[in-house]
Write an enzyme that holds these catalytic residues in place. Structure first.
Site, PDB file in Angstrom:
ATOM      1  N   GLU A 168      19.233 -32.754  -3.462  1.00 37.31           N
ATOM      2  CA  GLU A 168      19.739 -34.118  -3.405  1.00 37.31           C
ATOM      3  C   GLU A 168      20.891 -34.335  -4.387  1.00 37.31           C
ATOM      4  OE1 GLU A 168      15.168 -34.526  -2.946  1.00 37.31           O
ATOM      5  OE2 GLU A 168      16.618 -33.092  -3.746  1.00 37.31           O
TER       6      GLU A 168
ATOM      7  N   MET B 175       0.690  10.880   9.247  1.00 39.25           N
ATOM      8  CA  MET B 175       0.031  12.092   9.728  1.00 39.25           C
ATOM      9  C   MET B 175      -1.204  12.373   8.871  1.00 39.25           C
ATOM     10  SD  MET B 175       2.050  12.549  12.168  1.00 39.25           S
ATOM     11  CE  MET B 175       1.340  14.046  12.853  1.00 39.25           C
TER      12      MET B 175
ATOM     13  N   SER C   6       4.596  10.185   6.198  1.00 37.39           N
ATOM     14  CA  SER C   6       4.814   8.921   6.905  1.00 37.39           C
ATOM     15  C   SER C   6       6.283   8.532   7.012  1.00 37.39           C
ATOM     16  CB  SER C   6       4.056   7.787   6.204  1.00 37.39           C
ATOM     17  OG  SER C   6       4.539   7.598   4.881  1.00 37.39           O
TER      18      SER C   6
ATOM     19  N   ASP D  30       2.833   8.396  -2.115  1.00 38.33           N
ATOM     20  CA  ASP D  30       4.210   8.304  -1.611  1.00 38.33           C
ATOM     21  C   ASP D  30       5.271   8.210  -2.691  1.00 38.33           C
ATOM     22  OD1 ASP D  30       2.968   8.234   0.850  1.00 38.33           O
ATOM     23  OD2 ASP D  30       3.112   6.050   1.055  1.00 38.33           O
TER      24      ASP D  30
ATOM     25  N   LEU E  85       8.827   0.285  -4.230  1.00 40.82           N
ATOM     26  CA  LEU E  85       8.765  -1.071  -3.686  1.00 40.82           C
ATOM     27  C   LEU E  85       9.812  -1.998  -4.292  1.00 40.82           C
ATOM     28  CD1 LEU E  85       4.941  -1.666  -3.235  1.00 40.82           C
ATOM     29  CD2 LEU E  85       6.608  -0.777  -1.624  1.00 40.82           C
TER      30      LEU E  85
ATOM     31  N   GLU F 108       2.225  -4.437   0.788  1.00 37.04           N
ATOM     32  CA  GLU F 108       2.658  -3.179   1.410  1.00 37.04           C
ATOM     33  C   GLU F 108       1.753  -2.097   0.860  1.00 37.04           C
ATOM     34  OE1 GLU F 108       6.791  -2.189   2.162  1.00 37.04           O
ATOM     35  OE2 GLU F 108       7.353  -3.939   0.969  1.00 37.04           O
TER      36      GLU F 108
ATOM     37  N   PRO G  31      -4.051   1.881   4.447  1.00 38.77           N
ATOM     38  CA  PRO G  31      -5.080   1.267   5.301  1.00 38.77           C
ATOM     39  C   PRO G  31      -6.281   0.728   4.540  1.00 38.77           C
ATOM     40  CG  PRO G  31      -5.001   3.664   5.598  1.00 38.77           C
ATOM     41  CD  PRO G  31      -3.800   3.293   4.814  1.00 38.77           C
TER      42      PRO G  31
ATOM     43  N   LEU H 166      -6.464  -0.673   1.286  1.00 40.48           N
ATOM     44  CA  LEU H 166      -6.208  -1.950   0.623  1.00 40.48           C
ATOM     45  C   LEU H 166      -5.824  -3.027   1.635  1.00 40.48           C
ATOM     46  CD1 LEU H 166      -6.008  -3.614  -1.923  1.00 40.48           C
ATOM     47  CD2 LEU H 166      -3.685  -2.749  -2.264  1.00 40.48           C
TER      48      LEU H 166
ATOM     49  N   ALA I  38      -8.903  -4.150   3.228  1.00 39.42           N
ATOM     50  CA  ALA I  38      -9.728  -4.982   2.350  1.00 39.42           C
ATOM     51  C   ALA I  38      -9.243  -6.424   2.363  1.00 39.42           C
ATOM     52  CB  ALA I  38      -9.703  -4.416   0.932  1.00 39.42           C
TER      53      ALA I  38
END
Length: 377
Positions: free
Chosen positions: A60, A171, A176, A208, A212, A305, A308, A310, A313
């Site tokens: 504003e 895999m 990945s 990996d 991030l 990110e 499988p 976490l 969960a």
């Protein structure tokens, strides 16, 4: 004389522009909401503005400064009820009163307890005509994280997943990179940039070498938007219940981070990343309590990110507001790893999702879905 129907069309038109302006703050406003404002006089826009960062002028104020004396007798369209309290900046309701606007149209009321209708009441008490509820659904979508935190004390949780057509994420040996193509990876970078927190788990970081971070060259934005996105990177949060990730891991070398754990902090962390002790059981961090802690810190949106386990969960606990799933046109085979670690015995146990969007992203597809409440028995 403008009819009510014609006025409604005009209100929607100018509010759409205010929302467009608000989206400019997509990457930078947290913990504040994204807000845009348009000042209109005699059917013409005479001033507009948007909120860029917390502590800086609100939308504003920018719009009124641009309008100058033309704001007197004008209509102000704002995507969120003007604030009525002194925070890091003065109340926007007072600025509108002092500018002499004749009418204020808000997309929605502000659920912040410090505002909650008092901004519109302040304007009405000053003799300004007020109206709210114009394009409210769009305004709520724009600030779903801020609204959830104000209403429930929890951030909005978005889980990003990438999979093959047969629902696999890596895999059997963990390989990945890369399931999806460059356009999908660019879209993920933008999801990271808009989040206040990017959250992952120890398994992902260990397997990996994940960092991030937001990578400017992959955002796919123009120079101005890239500069904004990079000016306020998300906080990277690592869930590491047993402190398994070494401090020389790429994740920690990539910049500031917060470690959520449920064990006593080891001595070497004294000069390392900030640690947040969260209740837990058997080395597993209480995820709901972690989200409460993040909400208390002003976090509006969390992007998960993770692998499988976490991600599963979060889903099992009903903590996910939105799934964003990138699907690549390839098969990884029956021995590859699943999307979520979430064993279900019966069809009746399968959670229902509502798909809200499907769109092509390069050679891949992005599916956006929200969890539906369990059907009553």
């Amino acid at each position: 004389m403008t009819t009510a129907a014609e006025q409604a069309i005009l209100d929607a038109h100018f509010m759409a522009r205010a929302l467009e302006l608000a989206r400019k703050g997509h990457y930078t406003t947290h913990p504040n909401p994204r807000v845009g404002c348009v000042v209109v006089r005699d059917g013409q826009i005479v001033g507009e503005g948007w909120h860029e960062r917390a502590g800086e002028p609100h939308a504003e104020v920018h719009a009124l400064r641009a309008a100058g004396e033309l704001a007197r007798g004008a209509t102000a369209y704002v995507t969120l009820e003007p604030c009525s309290h002194h925070g890091r900046t003065p109340p926007c309701a007072d600025a509108l009163v002092n500018a002499g606007v004749a009418r204020v149209v808000a997309a929605m009321r502000d659920p912040n307890p410090q505002v909650a209708g008092r901004g519109l009441q302040r304007l009405a008490d000053a003799g300004i005509a007020v109206h709210s509820g114009v394009l409210e659904a769009e305004a709520r979508k724009l600030n779903e994280g801020f609204l959830k935190r104000m209403e429930l004390g929890l951030p909005f949780v978005r889980v990003k997943l990438a999979m093959s057509l047969d629902g696999r994420t890596a895999m059997e040996n963990g390989e990945s990179q890369w399931i999806t193509g460059p356009a999908a990876r660019s879209a993920v970078q933008r999801l990271r940039a808009q989040a206040a927190v990017v959250l992952t788990g120890a398994d992902t970081v260990l397997a990996d070498g994940a960092r991030l971070t937001v990578r400017a060259e992959e955002l796919g934005l123009d120079a101005a938007q890239t500069a904004l996105a990079m000016s306020r990177p998300p906080l990277r949060v690592l869930i590491d219940g047993r402190l398994r990730v070494p401090l020389d891991a790429p994740f920690f070398r990539a910049g500031p981070a917060l470690v959520a754990t449920c064990v006593a902090v080891e001595e070497q962390y004294a000069n390392g990343p900030e640690c947040l002790i969260v209740p837990g059981d058997d080395g597993q961090v209480d995820l709901r309590q972690l989200l409460i802690e993040l909400g208390n810190r002003g976090v509006n949106e969390v992007l998960v990110e993770a692998g499988p386990r976490l991600a599963g969960a979060f889903a099992q606990l009903g903590l996910v507001d939105e799934f964003v799933i990138f699907i690549a046109g390839k098969f990884l085979g029956s021995t590859a790893r699943p999307l979520l670690d979430w064993p279900l015995a019966h069809m009746k146990d399968a959670p229902e999702l509502k798909i809200t969007e499907i769109r092509a992203v390069g050679d891949d597809w992005r599916v956006t879905a929200i969890a539906l409440p369990p059907a009553s028995v």
